[in-house]
Structure formats: C-alpha cells, structure tokens
Design a protein around this motif. Structure first.
Motif, PDB file in Angstrom:
ATOM      1  N   TRP A 238       0.838  -1.206   0.000  1.00 18.49           N
ATOM      2  CA  TRP A 238       0.000   0.000   0.000  1.00 18.49           C
ATOM      3  C   TRP A 238       0.869   1.251   0.000  1.00 18.49           C
ATOM      4  O   TRP A 238       0.605   2.206  -0.750  1.00 18.49           O
ATOM      5  CB  TRP A 238      -0.933  -0.022   1.203  1.00 18.49           C
ATOM      6  CG  TRP A 238      -1.781   1.202   1.331  1.00 18.49           C
ATOM      7  CD1 TRP A 238      -1.553   2.269   2.147  1.00 18.49           C
ATOM      8  CD2 TRP A 238      -2.982   1.501   0.616  1.00 18.49           C
ATOM      9  NE1 TRP A 238      -2.544   3.212   1.993  1.00 18.49           N
ATOM     10  CE2 TRP A 238      -3.438   2.766   1.059  1.00 18.49           C
ATOM     11  CE3 TRP A 238      -3.722   0.825  -0.352  1.00 18.49           C
ATOM     12  CZ2 TRP A 238      -4.586   3.361   0.557  1.00 18.49           C
ATOM     13  CZ3 TRP A 238      -4.872   1.427  -0.848  1.00 18.49           C
ATOM     14  CH2 TRP A 238      -5.287   2.679  -0.397  1.00 18.49           C
ATOM     15  N   ASP A 239       1.916   1.261   0.813  1.00 18.48           N
ATOM     16  CA  ASP A 239       2.794   2.427   0.871  1.00 18.48           C
ATOM     17  C   ASP A 239       3.525   2.650  -0.454  1.00 18.48           C
ATOM     18  O   ASP A 239       3.832   3.783  -0.806  1.00 18.48           O
ATOM     19  CB  ASP A 239       3.795   2.315   2.026  1.00 18.48           C
ATOM     20  CG  ASP A 239       4.539   3.619   2.243  1.00 18.48           C
ATOM     21  OD1 ASP A 239       3.884   4.681   2.325  1.00 18.48           O
ATOM     22  OD2 ASP A 239       5.784   3.580   2.295  1.00 18.48           O
TER      23      ASP A 239
ATOM     24  N   VAL B 280     -10.166   8.773  -6.282  1.00 20.90           N
ATOM     25  CA  VAL B 280     -11.600   8.754  -5.999  1.00 20.90           C
ATOM     26  C   VAL B 280     -11.947   7.805  -4.852  1.00 20.90           C
ATOM     27  O   VAL B 280     -12.993   7.948  -4.231  1.00 20.90           O
ATOM     28  CB  VAL B 280     -12.435   8.412  -7.252  1.00 20.90           C
ATOM     29  CG1 VAL B 280     -12.347   9.534  -8.272  1.00 20.90           C
ATOM     30  CG2 VAL B 280     -12.021   7.097  -7.861  1.00 20.90           C
ATOM     31  N   GLU B 281     -11.054   6.857  -4.565  1.00 20.32           N
ATOM     32  CA  GLU B 281     -11.289   5.924  -3.470  1.00 20.32           C
ATOM     33  C   GLU B 281      -9.957   5.436  -2.923  1.00 20.32           C
ATOM     34  O   GLU B 281      -9.063   5.083  -3.683  1.00 20.32           O
ATOM     35  CB  GLU B 281     -12.101   4.734  -3.987  1.00 20.32           C
ATOM     36  CG  GLU B 281     -12.577   3.787  -2.929  1.00 20.32           C
ATOM     37  CD  GLU B 281     -13.422   2.664  -3.513  1.00 20.32           C
ATOM     38  OE1 GLU B 281     -13.480   1.608  -2.857  1.00 20.32           O
ATOM     39  OE2 GLU B 281     -14.002   2.828  -4.606  1.00 20.32           O
ATOM     40  N   ALA B 282      -9.829   5.435  -1.602  1.00 20.15           N
ATOM     41  CA  ALA B 282      -8.621   4.954  -0.945  1.00 20.15           C
ATOM     42  C   ALA B 282      -9.025   4.240   0.339  1.00 20.15           C
ATOM     43  O   ALA B 282      -9.375   4.887   1.321  1.00 20.15           O
ATOM     44  CB  ALA B 282      -7.669   6.106  -0.646  1.00 20.15           C
ATOM     45  N   GLN B 283      -8.994   2.907   0.300  1.00 20.13           N
ATOM     46  CA  GLN B 283      -9.333   2.089   1.460  1.00 20.13           C
ATOM     47  C   GLN B 283      -8.083   1.314   1.868  1.00 20.13           C
ATOM     48  O   GLN B 283      -7.842   0.210   1.379  1.00 20.13           O
ATOM     49  CB  GLN B 283     -10.463   1.115   1.131  1.00 20.13           C
ATOM     50  CG  GLN B 283     -11.763   1.766   0.767  1.00 20.13           C
ATOM     51  CD  GLN B 283     -12.807   0.739   0.341  1.00 20.13           C
ATOM     52  OE1 GLN B 283     -12.610  -0.459   0.442  1.00 20.13           O
ATOM     53  NE2 GLN B 283     -13.943   1.224  -0.130  1.00 20.13           N
ATOM     54  N   ALA B 284      -7.273   1.905   2.729  1.00 22.40           N
ATOM     55  CA  ALA B 284      -6.011   1.282   3.145  1.00 22.40           C
ATOM     56  C   ALA B 284      -6.286  -0.003   3.916  1.00 22.40           C
ATOM     57  O   ALA B 284      -7.199  -0.033   4.731  1.00 22.40           O
ATOM     58  CB  ALA B 284      -5.220   2.250   4.020  1.00 22.40           C
ATOM     59  N   PRO B 285      -5.510  -1.038   3.717  1.00 19.24           N
ATOM     60  CA  PRO B 285      -4.517  -1.249   2.656  1.00 19.24           C
ATOM     61  C   PRO B 285      -5.042  -2.143   1.550  1.00 19.24           C
ATOM     62  O   PRO B 285      -4.313  -2.981   1.018  1.00 19.24           O
ATOM     63  CB  PRO B 285      -3.403  -1.956   3.416  1.00 19.24           C
ATOM     64  CG  PRO B 285      -4.161  -2.864   4.364  1.00 19.24           C
ATOM     65  CD  PRO B 285      -5.421  -2.091   4.729  1.00 19.24           C
ATOM     66  N   ALA B 286      -6.315  -1.991   1.178  1.00 16.30           N
ATOM     67  CA  ALA B 286      -6.937  -2.971   0.292  1.00 16.30           C
ATOM     68  C   ALA B 286      -7.308  -2.477  -1.108  1.00 16.30           C
ATOM     69  O   ALA B 286      -7.281  -3.256  -2.057  1.00 16.30           O
ATOM     70  CB  ALA B 286      -8.194  -3.532   0.966  1.00 16.30           C
ATOM     71  N   ARG B 287      -7.649  -1.195  -1.260  1.00 18.33           N
ATOM     72  CA  ARG B 287      -8.195  -0.752  -2.552  1.00 18.33           C
ATOM     73  C   ARG B 287      -7.871   0.722  -2.786  1.00 18.33           C
ATOM     74  O   ARG B 287      -8.055   1.562  -1.908  1.00 18.33           O
ATOM     75  CB  ARG B 287      -9.706  -0.961  -2.525  1.00 18.33           C
ATOM     76  CG  ARG B 287     -10.438  -0.625  -3.785  1.00 18.33           C
ATOM     77  CD  ARG B 287     -11.916  -1.039  -3.606  1.00 18.33           C
ATOM     78  NE  ARG B 287     -12.796  -0.306  -4.482  1.00 18.33           N
ATOM     79  CZ  ARG B 287     -12.998  -0.581  -5.753  1.00 18.33           C
ATOM     80  NH1 ARG B 287     -12.364  -1.582  -6.315  1.00 18.33           N
ATOM     81  NH2 ARG B 287     -13.834   0.150  -6.467  1.00 18.33           N
TER      82      ARG B 287
END
Length: 144
Positions: free
Chosen positions: A20-21, A64-71
């Motif tokens: 993710w990083d 538009v979308e940031a769901q750490a650490p999956a999407r």
C-alpha cells in the motif's frame, strides 16, 4: 466487443501495508513509478512528475477511493491520451506470506487517440513498472 481494458496481477513478497505504501507514499512511488505531488491515500487531485530532476507534470488525475490497505482507485491521464481520463484500480489481497496485487486500467473508450495503440503502450508500461515494483518492495525498508 469487450471494453478495452488492461488487467494484471502479481504476487509480492511483502505485507499489504508495505505494498500500500508503494502505491500511495510519495517516497516509494518515486522509487518504482514517478514522483508525485502528494500522498495518494485520500481522495483529491494529484500530479505525477517526470522525475525529481525534471519536475514537470507528466500524468495527473484524482484519487476517488482509498481504502487502506486494500483498494485504491484514481482517474489517470496524460498528453498522449489527449487528456482523456482513464481509471486505474488497485486491489491488494493477503496471500500466504505476501500480497496479491490486481490492477485494472480501463476507461480508454472514447479517447481521441488510437485506443489499441494506447492499450499496447500502457500494457507494456505497466509491465516495466511492475518489474521495478517487485524489486523495490523486496528491498529492506528505508529508515526515516
């Protein structure tokens, strides 16, 4: 005819948080892709730069979308796309002792360019960047 899109996946020997990083962190993005003007961990506009030495805009869009650490999902364009916005979606899943990374790059339809040429170019470009990502994510974490 199927929607023009690129789909890729790769396995990385690293936990999802580390991967993710590498997809959202400024320092790590610069190590395998391009320098970016901000973290990509929250919605909002971003700009990728050619290089640290050449800090001119080369690609841009909006997270538009940031769901750490999956999407992570963002729009993406550059001058060779005629500034037509495409969409990049990253999905990270835990597997064994690492991470399965899935990329979908779509939204090419309607671009004012040769869509097949753009698909071929972006497909090859992602392959080149994935080689760098695989090497960089396996390196020891940088201090600081």
């Amino acid at each position: 005819m199927a929607e023009p899109r690129i789909e890729k996946s790769l396995f990385l020997k690293a936990p999802r948080e580390r991967v993710w990083d590498f997809l959202t962190g400024q320092d790590n993005l610069a190590r395998w892709f391009h320098p970016v003007d901000r973290l990509l961990d929250r919605p909002g506009p971003y700009i990728f730069l050619k290089s640290v030495e050449e800090p001119e805009r080369c690609m841009w869009g909006e997270v538009v979308e940031a769901q750490a650490p999956a999407r992570l999902v963002y729009t993406f364009t550059h001058k060779w796309l005629g500034e037509h916005l495409t969409r990049v979606e990253w999905t990270l899943s835990e597997v064994a002792s690492g991470t399965l990374v899935k990329l979908v790059h779509d939204g090419f339809e309607g671009a004012p360019v040769d869509v097949f040429e753009q698909l071929c170019g972006h497909d090859a470009g992602w392959d080149e960047h994935f080689v760098k990502l695989r090497v960089r994510v396996a390196e020891p974490a940088m201090a600081g």
